[in-house]
Design a protein around this motif. Structure first.
Motif, PDB file in Angstrom:
ATOM      1  N   THR A 168       0.858  -1.186   0.000  1.00 15.39           N
ATOM      2  CA  THR A 168       0.000   0.000   0.000  1.00 15.39           C
ATOM      3  C   THR A 168       0.894   1.236   0.000  1.00 15.39           C
ATOM      4  O   THR A 168       1.891   1.293   0.726  1.00 15.39           O
ATOM      5  CB  THR A 168      -0.929   0.035   1.223  1.00 15.39           C
ATOM      6  OG1 THR A 168      -0.155   0.002   2.428  1.00 15.39           O
ATOM      7  CG2 THR A 168      -1.879  -1.153   1.206  1.00 15.39           C
ATOM      8  N   PHE A 188       1.431   7.847  -8.652  1.00 18.26           N
ATOM      9  CA  PHE A 188       0.950   6.717  -7.855  1.00 18.26           C
ATOM     10  C   PHE A 188       0.544   5.549  -8.755  1.00 18.26           C
ATOM     11  O   PHE A 188       0.773   4.389  -8.426  1.00 18.26           O
ATOM     12  CB  PHE A 188      -0.236   7.146  -6.979  1.00 18.26           C
ATOM     13  CG  PHE A 188       0.164   7.833  -5.702  1.00 18.26           C
ATOM     14  CD1 PHE A 188       0.782   7.122  -4.671  1.00 18.26           C
ATOM     15  CD2 PHE A 188      -0.076   9.186  -5.525  1.00 18.26           C
ATOM     16  CE1 PHE A 188       1.150   7.752  -3.500  1.00 18.26           C
ATOM     17  CE2 PHE A 188       0.287   9.823  -4.344  1.00 18.26           C
ATOM     18  CZ  PHE A 188       0.907   9.110  -3.331  1.00 18.26           C
ATOM     19  N   GLU A 189      -0.059   5.868  -9.890  1.00 22.01           N
ATOM     20  CA  GLU A 189      -0.435   4.814 -10.833  1.00 22.01           C
ATOM     21  C   GLU A 189       0.809   4.127 -11.397  1.00 22.01           C
ATOM     22  O   GLU A 189       0.814   2.898 -11.601  1.00 22.01           O
ATOM     23  CB  GLU A 189      -1.278   5.404 -11.959  1.00 22.01           C
ATOM     24  CG  GLU A 189      -1.672   4.419 -13.054  1.00 22.01           C
ATOM     25  CD  GLU A 189      -2.517   3.252 -12.565  1.00 22.01           C
ATOM     26  OE1 GLU A 189      -2.614   2.245 -13.302  1.00 22.01           O
ATOM     27  OE2 GLU A 189      -3.089   3.335 -11.450  1.00 22.01           O
ATOM     28  N   TYR A 213       3.618   3.715  -9.788  1.00 20.97           N
ATOM     29  CA  TYR A 213       4.095   2.814  -8.745  1.00 20.97           C
ATOM     30  C   TYR A 213       3.245   1.543  -8.697  1.00 20.97           C
ATOM     31  O   TYR A 213       3.765   0.439  -8.485  1.00 20.97           O
ATOM     32  CB  TYR A 213       4.069   3.512  -7.382  1.00 20.97           C
ATOM     33  CG  TYR A 213       5.042   4.661  -7.243  1.00 20.97           C
ATOM     34  CD1 TYR A 213       6.248   4.672  -7.935  1.00 20.97           C
ATOM     35  CD2 TYR A 213       4.760   5.740  -6.392  1.00 20.97           C
ATOM     36  CE1 TYR A 213       7.142   5.725  -7.803  1.00 20.97           C
ATOM     37  CE2 TYR A 213       5.648   6.791  -6.251  1.00 20.97           C
ATOM     38  CZ  TYR A 213       6.836   6.784  -6.955  1.00 20.97           C
ATOM     39  OH  TYR A 213       7.724   7.830  -6.815  1.00 20.97           O
ATOM     40  N   ARG A 214       1.933   1.702  -8.857  1.00 19.76           N
ATOM     41  CA  ARG A 214       1.045   0.538  -8.850  1.00 19.76           C
ATOM     42  C   ARG A 214       1.414  -0.423  -9.981  1.00 19.76           C
ATOM     43  O   ARG A 214       1.559  -1.635  -9.762  1.00 19.76           O
ATOM     44  CB  ARG A 214      -0.413   0.974  -8.984  1.00 19.76           C
ATOM     45  CG  ARG A 214      -1.422  -0.175  -8.828  1.00 19.76           C
ATOM     46  CD  ARG A 214      -2.836   0.294  -9.139  1.00 19.76           C
ATOM     47  NE  ARG A 214      -3.031   0.444 -10.574  1.00 19.76           N
ATOM     48  CZ  ARG A 214      -3.355  -0.560 -11.397  1.00 19.76           C
ATOM     49  NH1 ARG A 214      -3.515  -1.797 -10.932  1.00 19.76           N
ATOM     50  NH2 ARG A 214      -3.496  -0.342 -12.686  1.00 19.76           N
ATOM     51  N   GLU A 215       1.566   0.116 -11.175  1.00 22.45           N
ATOM     52  CA  GLU A 215       1.884  -0.727 -12.332  1.00 22.45           C
ATOM     53  C   GLU A 215       3.252  -1.379 -12.183  1.00 22.45           C
ATOM     54  O   GLU A 215       3.439  -2.547 -12.537  1.00 22.45           O
ATOM     55  CB  GLU A 215       1.815   0.103 -13.609  1.00 22.45           C
ATOM     56  CG  GLU A 215       0.399   0.558 -13.957  1.00 22.45           C
ATOM     57  CD  GLU A 215       0.365   1.458 -15.169  1.00 22.45           C
ATOM     58  OE1 GLU A 215       1.448   1.860 -15.663  1.00 22.45           O
ATOM     59  OE2 GLU A 215      -0.761   1.795 -15.618  1.00 22.45           O
ATOM     60  N   LEU A 220       2.910  -4.272  -9.641  1.00 21.05           N
ATOM     61  CA  LEU A 220       2.224  -5.428 -10.222  1.00 21.05           C
ATOM     62  C   LEU A 220       3.136  -6.166 -11.200  1.00 21.05           C
ATOM     63  O   LEU A 220       3.104  -7.396 -11.287  1.00 21.05           O
ATOM     64  CB  LEU A 220       0.947  -4.978 -10.922  1.00 21.05           C
ATOM     65  CG  LEU A 220      -0.177  -4.479 -10.000  1.00 21.05           C
ATOM     66  CD1 LEU A 220      -1.337  -3.943 -10.832  1.00 21.05           C
ATOM     67  CD2 LEU A 220      -0.652  -5.581  -9.052  1.00 21.05           C
ATOM     68  N   MET A 238      -1.409  -7.520  -5.150  1.00 23.37           N
ATOM     69  CA  MET A 238      -2.199  -6.300  -5.117  1.00 23.37           C
ATOM     70  C   MET A 238      -1.303  -5.142  -4.718  1.00 23.37           C
ATOM     71  O   MET A 238      -0.480  -5.270  -3.802  1.00 23.37           O
ATOM     72  CB  MET A 238      -3.354  -6.447  -4.102  1.00 23.37           C
ATOM     73  CG  MET A 238      -4.140  -5.186  -3.828  1.00 23.37           C
ATOM     74  SD  MET A 238      -5.150  -4.690  -5.240  1.00 23.37           S
ATOM     75  CE  MET A 238      -6.084  -3.332  -4.545  1.00 23.37           C
ATOM     76  N   VAL A 239      -1.426  -4.021  -5.427  1.00 33.80           N
ATOM     77  CA  VAL A 239      -0.763  -2.780  -5.035  1.00 33.80           C
ATOM     78  C   VAL A 239      -1.848  -1.712  -4.973  1.00 33.80           C
ATOM     79  O   VAL A 239      -2.457  -1.371  -5.988  1.00 33.80           O
ATOM     80  CB  VAL A 239       0.341  -2.360  -6.025  1.00 33.80           C
ATOM     81  CG1 VAL A 239       0.962  -1.038  -5.582  1.00 33.80           C
ATOM     82  CG2 VAL A 239       1.412  -3.439  -6.137  1.00 33.80           C
ATOM     83  N   PHE A 240      -2.107  -1.219  -3.761  1.00 37.69           N
ATOM     84  CA  PHE A 240      -3.119  -0.182  -3.549  1.00 37.69           C
ATOM     85  C   PHE A 240      -2.359   1.124  -3.409  1.00 37.69           C
ATOM     86  O   PHE A 240      -1.691   1.369  -2.411  1.00 37.69           O
ATOM     87  CB  PHE A 240      -3.910  -0.512  -2.288  1.00 37.69           C
ATOM     88  CG  PHE A 240      -5.163   0.299  -2.109  1.00 37.69           C
ATOM     89  CD1 PHE A 240      -5.807   0.916  -3.170  1.00 37.69           C
ATOM     90  CD2 PHE A 240      -5.734   0.420  -0.847  1.00 37.69           C
ATOM     91  CE1 PHE A 240      -6.964   1.653  -2.989  1.00 37.69           C
ATOM     92  CE2 PHE A 240      -6.900   1.140  -0.649  1.00 37.69           C
ATOM     93  CZ  PHE A 240      -7.516   1.757  -1.720  1.00 37.69           C
ATOM     94  N   SER A 241      -2.423   1.971  -4.429  1.00 36.14           N
ATOM     95  CA  SER A 241      -1.567   3.150  -4.503  1.00 36.14           C
ATOM     96  C   SER A 241      -2.377   4.376  -4.871  1.00 36.14           C
ATOM     97  O   SER A 241      -3.073   4.383  -5.889  1.00 36.14           O
ATOM     98  CB  SER A 241      -0.462   2.899  -5.547  1.00 36.14           C
ATOM     99  OG  SER A 241       0.369   4.023  -5.709  1.00 36.14           O
ATOM    100  N   VAL A 299      -9.058  -4.739  -0.200  1.00 36.27           N
ATOM    101  CA  VAL A 299      -7.699  -5.033  -0.669  1.00 36.27           C
ATOM    102  C   VAL A 299      -7.405  -6.521  -0.517  1.00 36.27           C
ATOM    103  O   VAL A 299      -6.869  -7.166  -1.422  1.00 36.27           O
ATOM    104  CB  VAL A 299      -6.663  -4.191   0.107  1.00 36.27           C
ATOM    105  CG1 VAL A 299      -5.245  -4.645  -0.223  1.00 36.27           C
ATOM    106  CG2 VAL A 299      -6.826  -2.715  -0.232  1.00 36.27           C
TER     107      VAL A 299
END
Length: 296
Positions: free
Chosen positions: A236, A259-260, A262-264, A267, A273-276, A289
């Motif tokens: 997270t 933030f997106e 970092y999420r990508e 993954l 799961m990456v909640f960012s 989550v």
């Protein structure tokens, strides 16, 4: 990927608009009646109105005074030699009672750091998990623990109580530890997460950290790589918000686009799961989550 915003102005994407005062006051009153604390209140979480409105809360045990002085955290600090910091023996049962009254299907339990206790409070932590198991046998339980000063017997004690998810937050990148978490150690926190995976392979592991403290994108990516090297399942990532003038200043408001990214990136490295996002917090929407990460 330029994302620096004037630090004295909170951008719209970091603002929380929902206010549910009736739900907030009702739950606060019920918690105080049982002498319970939530990290939502003590850490001044921006999502508190939303979570209390949906009947969600992260219980904070071992009292409401922390023995550490992290530069980002607004949880009250205490010195055992000055303050009465005795543990409340009724706290584990009261947490379970409150969770049952709220009819929770997913319960998150965290704590302050209690470096004054020989076991770091792990016995009390484990007792809380067991009480929850007895009161809510159908609920899933997530623990968000301290590092217990690297005492793996303490970590094992909490894990052996049977949580579904083990969470320990890294909080920031390696370079900033001395400033952000002066009483913690980057490698030690990674070791805690590695030990949790090895001790209980069936328990989902999770860690969270903040952006906007002066880290580079490359350092965030390295932190994600380090977490995956410990086989951590869920990450997270949220925006650091300065709770008071006495705390560390925000160095940067990170954009939703970053933030997106970092999420990508996470993954792509194998996280379930990456909640960012700017308002993401370690326990925010923890039930959702967990479900999206493949938890039962």
């Amino acid at each position: 990927m330029a994302s620096l915003v004037h630090i004295n102005r909170l951008p719209e994407w970091a603002r929380k608009s929902e206010t549910h005062f009736e739900s907030l006051h009702k739950l606060k009153s019920e918690l105080r009646a049982l002498h319970l604390h939530t990290v939502c209140e003590s850490a001044r979480c921006p999502n508190i109105h939303e979570c209390f409105h949906r009947g969600a809360a992260t219980f904070m045990i071992l009292g409401n005074l922390c023995t550490r002085g992290c530069g980002f955290c607004s949880v009250p600090k205490g010195n055992p030699r000055i303050h009465d910091m005795r543990l409340d023996p009724a706290e584990p049962a009261n947490v379970a009672r409150m969770a049952a009254e709220m009819k929770l299907r997913y319960v998150v339990v965290t704590s302050v750091n209690r470096d004054d206790l020989a076991d770091g409070g792990s016995t009390h932590f484990a007792a809380t998990v067991r009480e929850l198991r007895n009161a809510l046998p159908g609920a899933r339980v997530e623990v968000l623990t301290p590092d217990f000063q690297g005492n793996m017997d303490a970590v094992a004690r909490v894990l052996d109580a049977g949580p579904d998810v083990f969470n320990h937050n890294m909080e920031t990148v390696a370079r900033l530890y001395r400033r952000v978490r002066p009483q913690a150690n980057y490698r030690q926190s990674l070791d805690v997460l590695r030990f949790a995976r090895e001790h209980c392979p069936g328990v989902m592991t999770k860690s969270g950290f903040m952006a906007g403290l002066g880290e580079s994108a490359g350092e965030v990516e390295q932190l994600l790589e380090d977490l995956r090297a410990q086989d951590v399942d869920v990450a997270t990532i949220g925006q650091y918000l300065q709770p008071t003038r006495r705390h560390l200043q925000v160095a940067e408001y990170v954009t939703p686009e970053r933030f997106e990214h970092y999420r990508e990136f996470g993954l792509s490295r194998g996280f379930k799961m990456v909640f960012s996002g700017p308002l993401v917090r370690s326990s925010y929407m923890a039930d959702i989550v967990n479900e999206q990460a493949g938890g039962a």
